[in-house]
Scaffold this active site. Structure first.
Site, PDB file in Angstrom:
ATOM      1  N   TYR A 186      58.008  14.940 -24.625  1.00  0.00           N
ATOM      2  CA  TYR A 186      59.320  14.606 -25.188  1.00  0.00           C
ATOM      3  C   TYR A 186      59.218  13.581 -26.310  1.00  0.00           C
ATOM      4  O   TYR A 186      60.003  13.617 -27.252  1.00  0.00           O
ATOM      5  CB  TYR A 186      60.238  14.021 -24.092  1.00  0.00           C
ATOM      6  CG  TYR A 186      61.067  15.037 -23.372  1.00  0.00           C
ATOM      7  CD1 TYR A 186      60.471  16.019 -22.601  1.00  0.00           C
ATOM      8  CD2 TYR A 186      62.448  15.002 -23.443  1.00  0.00           C
ATOM      9  CE1 TYR A 186      61.230  16.938 -21.916  1.00  0.00           C
ATOM     10  CE2 TYR A 186      63.224  15.929 -22.762  1.00  0.00           C
ATOM     11  CZ  TYR A 186      62.604  16.897 -22.011  1.00  0.00           C
ATOM     12  OH  TYR A 186      63.374  17.806 -21.342  1.00  0.00           O
ATOM     13  N   ASP A 232      62.383  18.033 -15.827  1.00  0.00           N
ATOM     14  CA  ASP A 232      63.550  18.648 -16.460  1.00  0.00           C
ATOM     15  C   ASP A 232      63.767  20.041 -15.886  1.00  0.00           C
ATOM     16  O   ASP A 232      64.867  20.411 -15.482  1.00  0.00           O
ATOM     17  CB  ASP A 232      63.307  18.722 -17.979  1.00  0.00           C
ATOM     18  CG  ASP A 232      64.464  19.364 -18.721  1.00  0.00           C
ATOM     19  OD1 ASP A 232      65.622  19.030 -18.416  1.00  0.00           O
ATOM     20  OD2 ASP A 232      64.207  20.205 -19.612  1.00  0.00           O
ATOM     21  N   ASP A 259      66.718  21.470 -12.754  1.00  0.00           N
ATOM     22  CA  ASP A 259      67.688  22.558 -12.942  1.00  0.00           C
ATOM     23  C   ASP A 259      67.523  23.596 -11.840  1.00  0.00           C
ATOM     24  O   ASP A 259      68.494  24.120 -11.290  1.00  0.00           O
ATOM     25  CB  ASP A 259      67.482  23.253 -14.303  1.00  0.00           C
ATOM     26  CG  ASP A 259      68.383  22.681 -15.393  1.00  0.00           C
ATOM     27  OD1 ASP A 259      68.619  21.454 -15.377  1.00  0.00           O
ATOM     28  OD2 ASP A 259      68.850  23.464 -16.253  1.00  0.00           O
ATOM     29  N   LYS A 269      49.956  19.608 -13.645  1.00  0.00           N
ATOM     30  CA  LYS A 269      49.245  20.842 -14.016  1.00  0.00           C
ATOM     31  C   LYS A 269      47.807  20.433 -14.319  1.00  0.00           C
ATOM     32  O   LYS A 269      47.280  20.684 -15.415  1.00  0.00           O
ATOM     33  CB  LYS A 269      49.960  21.494 -15.223  1.00  0.00           C
ATOM     34  CG  LYS A 269      49.450  22.882 -15.594  1.00  0.00           C
ATOM     35  CD  LYS A 269      49.786  23.977 -14.601  1.00  0.00           C
ATOM     36  CE  LYS A 269      49.093  25.277 -14.982  1.00  0.00           C
ATOM     37  NZ  LYS A 269      49.251  26.329 -13.947  1.00  0.00           N
ATOM     38  N   ASP A 272      53.574  25.230 -11.291  1.00  0.00           N
ATOM     39  CA  ASP A 272      53.947  26.635 -11.068  1.00  0.00           C
ATOM     40  C   ASP A 272      54.143  26.889  -9.570  1.00  0.00           C
ATOM     41  O   ASP A 272      55.115  27.515  -9.144  1.00  0.00           O
ATOM     42  CB  ASP A 272      52.919  27.603 -11.684  1.00  0.00           C
ATOM     43  CG  ASP A 272      51.477  27.267 -11.318  1.00  0.00           C
ATOM     44  OD1 ASP A 272      51.221  26.151 -10.809  1.00  0.00           O
ATOM     45  OD2 ASP A 272      50.598  28.126 -11.545  1.00  0.00           O
TER      46      ASP A 272
HETATM   47  C1  IPM Z   1      68.492  16.787 -19.082  1.00  0.00           C
HETATM   48  C2  IPM Z   1      68.743  17.536 -20.355  1.00  0.00           C
HETATM   49  C3  IPM Z   1      68.117  16.759 -21.511  1.00  0.00           C
HETATM   50  C4  IPM Z   1      66.619  16.693 -21.268  1.00  0.00           C
HETATM   51  C5  IPM Z   1      68.442  17.330 -22.912  1.00  0.00           C
HETATM   52  C6  IPM Z   1      69.922  17.384 -23.157  1.00  0.00           C
HETATM   53  C7  IPM Z   1      67.746  16.569 -23.996  1.00  0.00           C
HETATM   54  O1  IPM Z   1      68.259  18.830 -20.260  1.00  0.00           O
HETATM   55  O2  IPM Z   1      68.906  15.618 -18.984  1.00  0.00           O
HETATM   56  O3  IPM Z   1      67.914  17.371 -18.166  1.00  0.00           O
HETATM   57  O4  IPM Z   1      65.886  17.622 -21.627  1.00  0.00           O
HETATM   58  O5  IPM Z   1      66.175  15.705 -20.702  1.00  0.00           O
HETATM   59 MG    MG Z   2      67.606  19.376 -18.303  1.00  0.00          MG
END
Ligand code: IPM
Ligand code: MG
Length: 347
Positions: A136, A242, A246, A186, A218
Site C-alpha cells: 500500500y 483488506d 471483506d 505468503k 490462499d
Molecule cells: C478498506 C478499503 C480501503 C483499503 C480503500 C478504500 C483504500 O478497502 O478500508 O478496506 O484498501 O484499505
Molecule cells: Mg477493503
C-alpha cells in the site's frame, strides 16, 4: 471529548448521519462533534481529498468517525488526488497502524450468511490488519519498457519493527480472547512474508500462553469459508487483511454490519464501517447504517474508554436485527433512516 466526523462520499453521509444521531441521543457529557470534508467531496470543494483543514481537525480530535470514500468520477484523477488517498493519508499521518476488524455472528442471523448456517454460526474472529506498510505504501509507478509496453509496479515490504508492533497488537488481543493467534502470510513465495513470519515467531516468545499458528493466505481464504469457527485472532499484513476482512464479512452475512477501528500507539483512533461508498445506491435511503453505528460504539470503547454506552449501542443494534429490522443488504426493506430510528428506539 472531541470527535471529528468525516462523512465522505456516496453513502458515507447517510450512514454517518445515523451514527451521529445515535451518539447525540446518548447525551454524553462534554462530547463535541466537528465535521470535516474528505474524499471526492473534499476534492470538489478544496481540490484535495484530504485538505489541510481536515487533517488539522483530525489532529485536534480524540477520535475520528469516518464514513466512506470513493467516487467513480474521480477514478481517472492522478492517484494522489483520488478519494482513497483521504483514508490512506489519515492512517499514515496519524500513525494508525493497527486495524481491528471483528467479524462475529449476530444471534439468529445465521441464515443470512453466504455460508450454510451450521458453519456460519461459529464465526467469531478478530482480524488484526497492519495499516501503515506493505504494498500500500511502497514505491510504485507505471513505466514504459523498451518495447513500448507499459508496466505497472508496486513495491511490497515490511521491516521487522513494523511487523513487531502489529504482532504485539495481535498477541495482546488474543490474550483477551481465546488465546489463539493465526498469522497469515505468503512465506512460500514472498520475502516480505519470510521476514513477517520470522518476526512473529520471535514476538511469540513473550506470549507463552497464546497458541500461535501460521497459514498461507490462499489457505486462510479457503479455511475462512470451510470452517470460520476455527479462528480466534488473525494477524496479517495490509493487503491480505483488506481481502480477508471483506471475505469474513460475507461469512457473517453482510458487509453492512461490520465495524472497524484503526488505532495508533496512543488512544487516537479512526472508526469506520468496512464497506465502501457504494455510489450505486447513494442518496436513496437504501444503505444499512448499522456498520457505522457499530463503529461509533467501537469509538466510545477504544478511544474514550466509555464501555457502558458502547455496549448500549451494540445491544440496540442486535435487538433491532433480532426484531427483524433489516436493510436491503439483508433482503429486508428498512431504509437508512428507518434503521437509525429503530436503533434509537431500542437504545
Ligand atoms: C478498506 C478499503 C480501503 C483499503 C480503500 C478504500 C483504500 O478497502 O478500508 O478496506 O484498501 O484499505
Ligand atoms: Mg477493503
Amino acid at each position: 471529548m472531541k470527535i471529528a466526523v468525516f462523512a465522505g462520499d456516496g453513502i458515507g453521509p447517510e450512514v454517518t448521519r445515523e451514527a451521529v444521531r445515535v451518539l447525540e441521543a446518548l447525551e454524553l457529557d462534554g462530547l463535541e462533534l466537528v465535521h470535516g470534508d474528505v474524499g471526492g467531496a473534499a476534492w470538489r470543494k478544496h481540490g484535495h481529498p484530504l485538505p489541510a483543514e481536515t487533517l488539522a481537525i483530525a489532529r485536534d480530535s480524540d477520535a475520528i468517525l469516518f464514513g466512506a470514500v470513493g467516487d467513480f468520477e474521480c477514478d481517472r484523477l492522478e492517484r494522489h488526488l483520488r478519494p482513497e488517498q483521504a483514508i490512506l493519508g489519515l492512517r499514515k499521518e496519524l500513525g494508525l497502524f493497527a486495524n481491528l476488524r471483528p467479524a462475529t455472528m449476530f444471534p439468529g442471523m445465521e441464515h443470512f450468511s453466504a455460508l450454510r448456517p451450521e458453519i456460519a454460526r461459529a464465526i467469531d474472529v478478530l482480524i488484526v490488519r497492519e495499516l501503515n506498510g506493505d504494498v500500500y505504501f511502497g514505491e510504485k509507478g507505471i513505466r514504459t519498457l523498451d518495447n513500448g509496453e507499459r508496466q505497472g509496479w508496486d513495491m511490497m515490504s515490511y521491516t521487522e519493527s513494523e511487523v513487531r508492533r502489529i504482532a504485539h497488537v495481535g498477541f495482546r488481543a488474543a490474550m483477551g480472547r481465546k488465546r489463539k493467534l493465526c498469522s497469515v502470510d505468503k512465506a512460500n513465495v514472498l520475502e516480505t512474508s519470510q521476514v513477517w513470519r520470522d518476526t512473529v515467531i520471535e514476538v511469540a516468545r513473550e506470549y507463552p500462553e497464546v497458541e500461535l499458528t501460521h497459514m498461507y493466505v490462499d489457505n486462510a481464504a479457503m479455511q475462512m469459508v470451510k470452517s470460520p469457527g476455527q479462528f480466534d485472532v488473525i494477524v496479517t499484513g495490509n493487503l491480505f487483511g483488506d481481502i480477508l476482512s471483506d471475505q469474513a464479512s460475507m461469512c457473517v452475512g453482510s458487509i453492512g454490519l461490520l465495524a472497524s477501528a484503526a488505532l495508533s500507539d496512543g488512544s487516537m483512533g479512526l472508526y469506520e464501517p468496512i464497506h465502501g461508498s457504494a455510489p450505486d445506491i447513494a442518496g436513496q435511503d437504501k444503505a444499512n447504517p448499522m456498520a457505522t453505528i457499530l463503529s461509533a460504539a467501537m469509538l466510545l470503547r477504544h478511544s474514550l474508554g466509555l464501555e457502558a454506552p458502547a455496549a448500549r449501542i451494540e445491544a440496540a443494534v442486535a435487538k433491532a436485527l433480532g426484531d427483524g429490522v433489516l436493510g436491503g443488504d439483508l433482503g429486508g426493506t428498512a431504509g437508512t433512516t428507518a434503521i437509525g430510528d429503530a436503533v434509537l428506539a431500542r437504545l
